[in-house]
Design an enzyme around this catalytic site. Structure first.
Site, PDB file in Angstrom:
ATOM      1  N   GLU A 866       0.799  -1.221   0.000  1.00  0.00           N
ATOM      2  CA  GLU A 866       0.000   0.000   0.000  1.00  0.00           C
ATOM      3  C   GLU A 866       0.833   1.273   0.000  1.00  0.00           C
ATOM      4  O   GLU A 866       0.367   2.311  -0.481  1.00  0.00           O
ATOM      5  CB  GLU A 866      -0.946  -0.011   1.196  1.00  0.00           C
ATOM      6  CG  GLU A 866      -1.675  -1.336   1.275  1.00  0.00           C
ATOM      7  CD  GLU A 866      -3.016  -1.270   1.945  1.00  0.00           C
ATOM      8  OE1 GLU A 866      -3.956  -0.821   1.287  1.00  0.00           O
ATOM      9  OE2 GLU A 866      -3.126  -1.666   3.113  1.00  0.00           O
TER      10      GLU A 866
HETATM   11  N1  MCN Z   1       6.948  -7.919   0.822  1.00  0.00           N
HETATM   12  C1  MCN Z   1       8.310  -8.147   0.747  1.00  0.00           C
HETATM   13  N2  MCN Z   1       9.152  -7.449   1.551  1.00  0.00           N
HETATM   14  C2  MCN Z   1       8.701  -6.486   2.385  1.00  0.00           C
HETATM   15  C3  MCN Z   1       7.326  -6.209   2.426  1.00  0.00           C
HETATM   16  C4  MCN Z   1       6.463  -6.979   1.649  1.00  0.00           C
HETATM   17  O1  MCN Z   1       8.740  -8.961  -0.069  1.00  0.00           O
HETATM   18  N3  MCN Z   1       9.535  -5.815   3.138  1.00  0.00           N
HETATM   19  C5  MCN Z   1       6.034  -8.693  -0.045  1.00  0.00           C
HETATM   20  C6  MCN Z   1       5.118  -9.632   0.741  1.00  0.00           C
HETATM   21  O2  MCN Z   1       5.737 -10.863   0.996  1.00  0.00           O
HETATM   22  C7  MCN Z   1       3.933  -9.735  -0.199  1.00  0.00           C
HETATM   23  C8  MCN Z   1       3.867  -8.372  -0.842  1.00  0.00           C
HETATM   24  O3  MCN Z   1       5.156  -7.789  -0.677  1.00  0.00           O
HETATM   25  O4  MCN Z   1       4.170 -10.707  -1.173  1.00  0.00           O
HETATM   26  C9  MCN Z   1       2.818  -7.460  -0.216  1.00  0.00           C
HETATM   27  O5  MCN Z   1       2.914  -7.560   1.149  1.00  0.00           O
HETATM   28  P1  MCN Z   1       2.007  -6.715   2.165  1.00  0.00           P
HETATM   29  O6  MCN Z   1       2.229  -5.283   1.922  1.00  0.00           O
HETATM   30  O7  MCN Z   1       2.182  -7.267   3.524  1.00  0.00           O
HETATM   31  O8  MCN Z   1       0.504  -6.959   1.668  1.00  0.00           O
HETATM   32  P2  MCN Z   1      -0.478  -8.196   1.786  1.00  0.00           P
HETATM   33  O9  MCN Z   1       0.189  -9.452   1.486  1.00  0.00           O
HETATM   34  O10 MCN Z   1      -1.312  -8.063   2.979  1.00  0.00           O
HETATM   35  O11 MCN Z   1      -1.321  -7.862   0.454  1.00  0.00           O
HETATM   36  C10 MCN Z   1      -2.233  -6.870   0.388  1.00  0.00           C
HETATM   37  C11 MCN Z   1      -1.799  -5.575  -0.239  1.00  0.00           C
HETATM   38  C12 MCN Z   1      -3.011  -4.816  -0.420  1.00  0.00           C
HETATM   39  S1  MCN Z   1      -3.798  -4.363   0.989  1.00  0.00           S
HETATM   40  C13 MCN Z   1      -3.566  -4.611  -1.666  1.00  0.00           C
HETATM   41  S2  MCN Z   1      -5.031  -3.799  -1.813  1.00  0.00           S
HETATM   42  C14 MCN Z   1      -2.905  -5.095  -2.798  1.00  0.00           C
HETATM   43  C15 MCN Z   1      -1.508  -5.374  -2.625  1.00  0.00           C
HETATM   44  O12 MCN Z   1      -1.103  -5.798  -1.464  1.00  0.00           O
HETATM   45  N4  MCN Z   1      -3.542  -5.565  -3.868  1.00  0.00           N
HETATM   46  C16 MCN Z   1      -2.818  -6.114  -4.879  1.00  0.00           C
HETATM   47  N5  MCN Z   1      -0.786  -5.679  -3.711  1.00  0.00           N
HETATM   48  C17 MCN Z   1      -1.402  -6.140  -4.827  1.00  0.00           C
HETATM   49  N6  MCN Z   1      -0.682  -6.655  -5.851  1.00  0.00           N
HETATM   50  C18 MCN Z   1      -1.326  -7.198  -6.885  1.00  0.00           C
HETATM   51  N7  MCN Z   1      -0.618  -7.707  -7.893  1.00  0.00           N
HETATM   52  N8  MCN Z   1      -2.675  -7.257  -6.962  1.00  0.00           N
HETATM   53  C19 MCN Z   1      -3.432  -6.731  -6.003  1.00  0.00           C
HETATM   54  O13 MCN Z   1      -4.739  -6.811  -6.073  1.00  0.00           O
END
Ligand code: MCN
Ligand code: FES
Ligand code: FES
Length: 908
Positions: A866
């Protein structure tokens, strides 16, 4: 009907087809070649791209009668096999191009034709090609796709081997690398089955559903006549509210101080229609075409009521209550931090600015339309498969409404072709459940792109006023804000969104005194659902334009004004919480030389017809649900490795690689390879409640719970001498093989009156610096370069993070310049809603990572999804002002608005 002899994937096949049928429908429905994905069905997205006689064809609009006998057709299934992938498929895996993967087969086939024609394309050649062939992607921001084509071209020219494309773990380490996601192989081979593919694979006897939907925005229902529809060919049953066994309402999880009770959203409308598209009946038939035809025959007798299509209209004194008994303004939120602000604002030695901004009803524009399936299994359990990104949450929201005992219903996530948050709300889950129970038959429901756009939730528009006060040196002293959220007709999470304004207006800066107030308003426009960066784009649009205006008023550089005020030890955020890391100083220091260069570049490249400008904004987002949050997972030792189970729902962001990486990192002492870790995910029958994949919470919450259970297993396997027991030794010693566990964050949700609390344990921090070019004749603006500095903690997977950020920036560009869903007649397709294509997004995007390990993050990580969509749009508006002097306070900044601003300036 017509006989066609076609060469499909190298084999001659004889087919009997309807000449009017599309190639996509023949491939998908007759041949079950479901690697051909149908997104828009209107020739606008290219997800259905197929190669016919060496030409890229959008098969959803290409009729069979146009295909010559003996035509050579190549689908993704014919391009490469898992054992022998085409270099483009490998490159797609290697560069993280298959996020949700829905667009991948179409892009890969399109690129194949380009590389057949041009062995050595430039990046611009690739971009032009995808633009010309209308290949659209909502996830990646396009840059990784161009990287992949360039890499595949190198392989095809013999300059490298395709095996060199994929990252091979060094020292058995995948954390922080570009190791590919486990689902990538199926995505690039077209075998990752999305809901519409699952529907085609369901057994004979499955009923296909079509909705009868409201065509007005507000009405009383006086009668529903299904008799004619019931007589139509193929119709099994027409389901109305009378068939719903339960409360016929979806629970909105409202806060205690909400003036409504949260039971305001009907599953099937009974007394009233609250918005355009509301579901009134479900036709269940043998085919989708029959169901849709019969749906046209259901007669609904309506008394049309005045429709309140925006918050100001619904707040007017004479506006009727949309939900009788609940005021249209149904939730209020305040911020009281520090001392009174008025005496500060009134001081002579204080400089103040005030902005009044409007953030639009941004549509999610996933390339895959909403879809789902349901059936009753052998144990009598209603199983609903959908794009849900919160299977346990949605279960709790719908069971009472459907009228089923909680233990008799389970949700499962289908592979999802992107949601960007619209699936934080249940969309069709309850409809599927009701239809399945009413008929006793398996059911499937696919929305068309029109239905998907007009009848799923949207970003809630925010009207935000923000007043800042600073001393003569630019040190912020106080802030006052006022906001109104138009949340559409349903209350679910509307209060939460209003709280987000309290948390993020003015966030990033040490503002000791704040007095603010906001409210949620019920309207008859599209219901407000979550959208990536949920609530923060409305907030930062106001405060980040205000910061630029303050810099101008004080005569200081906008970067330096921000630098002066950013969080430093001793600062607290608007919720009164101390940030968990203080990373902004380093981030701004990294950006400063680039900012100077960008300003210089814009000056040099500006011409009278096309002016360049650069802008800034910062953005912050919390990783979690407000206050207390937790996640569950399990890990089990097997003969072949370890199986890990959780409900980290995947929008396309990479829940699989996240889970794999966290598990692998903990289990590495066993010498276990990533391919020995099996994932079991997102099925309530098998996986525990890890919470919804919203609020960028999962990498922190489920990353942590995954690590906890793997650590429990590791501990159990450890021998006194420090080595680890084998599977056989564990069995022999009768040591349990499976470990269930959880991880919790115990914060305090923000108080409704003061807005104070400790809502998140981990935040993401980002600074945005777009460079724009404004056409001084037309007002059309192009983002030509985008630089961002991101601090998302330790990187779990590098190509995932890059992809999250590029994709988020691309959506920010759309939000700033083109996207909208305001006009129910006009904004009804991907194109009309302003979906950015590749030429709308710069190839020149730079991400600079500043890595501050988070004390509570798994391995130090925060979230990533986000952050990039928190504030790219105020940065773009600030850049437009820098380029041409037109100050806009509302998005999208359409060319006509800029042109009008230019004309006004020229008259001054
Ligand atoms: N990640 C990482 N290293 C970090 C932080 C995160 O590699 N330091 C990676 C995580 O392992 C994960 C991804 O980044 O694979 C996103 O992590 P995170 O921000 O924790 O989000 P969530 O897994 O809870 O996913 C939800 C978030 C939200 S709220 C929306 S809306 C969203 C999004 O992620 N919608 C998406 N990304 C999206 N990406 C795609 N392609 N499609 C959506 O609909
Ligand atoms: Fe065919 Fe979008 S172009 S599905
Ligand atoms: Fe392109 Fe999701 S990966 S639309």
């Amino acid at each position: 009907m017509q006989k066609k002899v076609l060469n499909i994937n190298g084999l001659t096949r004889t087919l009997i087809v309807d000449p009017e049928a599309t190639l996509a429908s023949v491939l998908r429905e007759q041949l079950l070649l479901t690697g051909c994905k149908v997104g828009c069905g209107q020739g606008q997205c290219g997800s259905c791209s197929i190669i016919v006689d060496g030409v890229v064809i959008r098969s959803c609009v290409f009729k069979m009668k146009r295909i010559a006998d003996e035509a050579k057709i190549t689908t993704i299934e014919g391009l490469g096999t898992p054992e022998n992938l085409h270099p483009l498929q490998v490159a797609w895996m290697a560069y993280g191009c298959a996020q949700c993967g829905f667009c991948s087969p179409g892009f890969i086939l399109s690129a194949k034709v380009l590389l057949d024609k041009n062995h050595d394309p430039s990046r611009e050649d690739v971009r032009e090609w995808f633009q010309k062939n209308r290949n659209a992607c909502r996830c990646t921001g396009y840059k990784p796709l161009v990287d992949a084509v360039m890499a595949a071209a190198r392989v095809l020219r013999g300059e490298m081997r395709k095996e060199e494309l994929l990252y091979q773990p060094v020292g058995n380490k995948i954390q922080g690398t570009t190791y590919h996601r486990p689902s990538a192989l199926r995505k690039v081979t077209g075998t990752w089955d999305y809901g519409a593919d699952v529907a085609l694979q369901m057994p004979a006897g499955t009923l296909r559903l079509a909705l009868v939907q409201a065509e007005v925005s507000h009405a009383n229902i006086k009668g529903i006549d299904t008799s004619e529809a019931e007589k139509m060919t193929g119709v099994y049953k027409v389901v109305t509210h009378k068939d719903v066994k339960g409360k016929n309402r979806i629970f909105g999880c409202t806060f205690p101080s909400n003036k409504g009770d949260g039971w305001d959203r009907p599953i099937l409308c009974d007394e009233k229609v609250f918005q355009y598209g509301d579901a009134i009946a479900i036709v269940c038939a043998d085919t989708e075409a029959h169901a849709r035809e019969a749906a046209q025959k259901v007669r609904v007798d309506l008394e049309v009521l005045p429709a309140y299509m925006s918050a100001p209209a619904a707040m007017a004194p004479d506006a009727m209550e949309i939900h009788p008994g609940t005021p249209n303004v149904y939730y209020e939120q305040g911020v009281i931090k520090g001392g009174e602000t008025k005496p500060i604002m009134d001081r002579d030695d204080v400089v103040t600015v005030e902005t009044n901004t409007y953030c639009s009803r941004q549509p999610h524009l996933t390339i895959e339309p909403d879809c789902g399936n349901a059936y009753i299994d052998g144990n009598g359990i209603l199983r609903i498969h959908s794009k849900s990104i919160g299977i346990h949450l949605h279960h709790a929201m719908i069971v009472e409404g459907i009228g089923i005992a909680p233990e008799k219903c389970q949700l499962v996530q289908n592979p999802a072709g992107g949601t960007f948050g619209y699936k934080f709300s249940p969309t069709m889950e309850a409809l599927l459940g009701v239809a399945c129970l009413a008929t006793g038959r398996p059911v499937s429901l696919n929305y068309s792109m029109y239905q998907h756009i007009t009848y799923t939730g949207k970003r809630s528009p925010g009207f935000v006023k923000c007043k800042l006060a600073a001393d003569k040196d630019g040190k912020l002293l106080a802030m006052e804000a006022d906001w109104t959220i138009d949340h559409g007709p349903y209350s679910e999470f509307g209060d939460l969104l209003t709280v987000r304004q309290a948390q993020f207006i003015g966030a990033g800066y040490d503002i000791p005194n704040i007095r603010s107030k906001g409210r949620t308003v019920c309207t008859n426009h599209a219901w407000g659902s979550a959208f990536r960066a949920y609530g923060s784009p409305q907030a930062f649009l106001a405060s980040e334009i205000a910061m630029d205006e303050l810099a101008e008023k004080l005569g200081v550089d906008p970067l330096e004004l921000r630098f002066k005020n950013i969080y430093r030890p001793g600062s607290t955020n608007p919720s009164g919480q101390e940030p968990e890391v203080f990373c902004f100083e380093e981030m701004f220091n990294k950006l400063r030389p680039l900012w100077q260069e960008a300003k210089q570049r814009c000056r040099e490249l500006s011409a009278p017809e096309k002016k360049r400008g650069v802008g800034l904004a910062l953005g912050i987002y919390g990783c979690g649900l407000d206050g207390t949050d937790g996640s569950e997972a399990w890990a089990e030792l097997t003969k072949d490795g370890v199986t890990v189970g959780n409900s980290w729902q995947d929008h396309g962001q990479g829940a699989d690689i996240g889970t794999l990486t966290h598990a692998h990192e903990v289990l590495r002492p066993l010498g276990i390879k990533p391919e020995q870790i099996k994932l079991v995910m997102n099925d309530m029958a098998l996986t525990p409640n890890s919470g919804p994949s919203g609020g960028s919470r999962s990498n922190v919450m489920t990353g942590n719970s995954t690590r906890v259970v793997c650590a429990m297993l590791l501990k159990a396997m450890k021998k006194p001498d420090g080595t680890y027991r084998t599977y056989d030794e564990m069995v022999a010693e009768k040591i349990p093989l499976r470990y269930d566990g959880r991880w919790d964050y115990s914060g305090t949700a923000c108080d409704p009156v003061t807005g104070q609390g400790t809502p998140f344990g981990v935040y993401m921090y980002e600074v945005f610096m777009p460079e724009v070019e404004v056409d001084m004749k037309t007002g059309k603006t192009k983002v030509v370069k985008f630089t961002t500095v991101a601090d998302i903690g330790t990187i779990t997977n590098k190509s995932v993070c890059d992809g999250q950020i590029y994709g988020g920036l691309a959506q920010g560009i759309g939000l700033a310049l083109t996207e909208d869903f305001e006009d129910l007649k006009k904004h009804t397709s991907l194109l009309a809603c302003g979906l950015p294509y590749i030429q709308d997004i710069p190839d020149d995007m730079d991400i600079i990572y500043n890595i501050s390990p988070r004390p509570l993050g798994p391995g130090g990580a925060a979230g990533a999804g986000e952050g990039p969509l928190t504030a790219p749009h105020p940065a773009i508006l600030n850049a437009i002002y820098n380029a041409c002097g037109v100050r806009l306070y509302a998005v999208p900044a359409l060319p006509e608005k800029i042109k009008a601003g230019l004309e006004k300036l020229s008259k001054k």
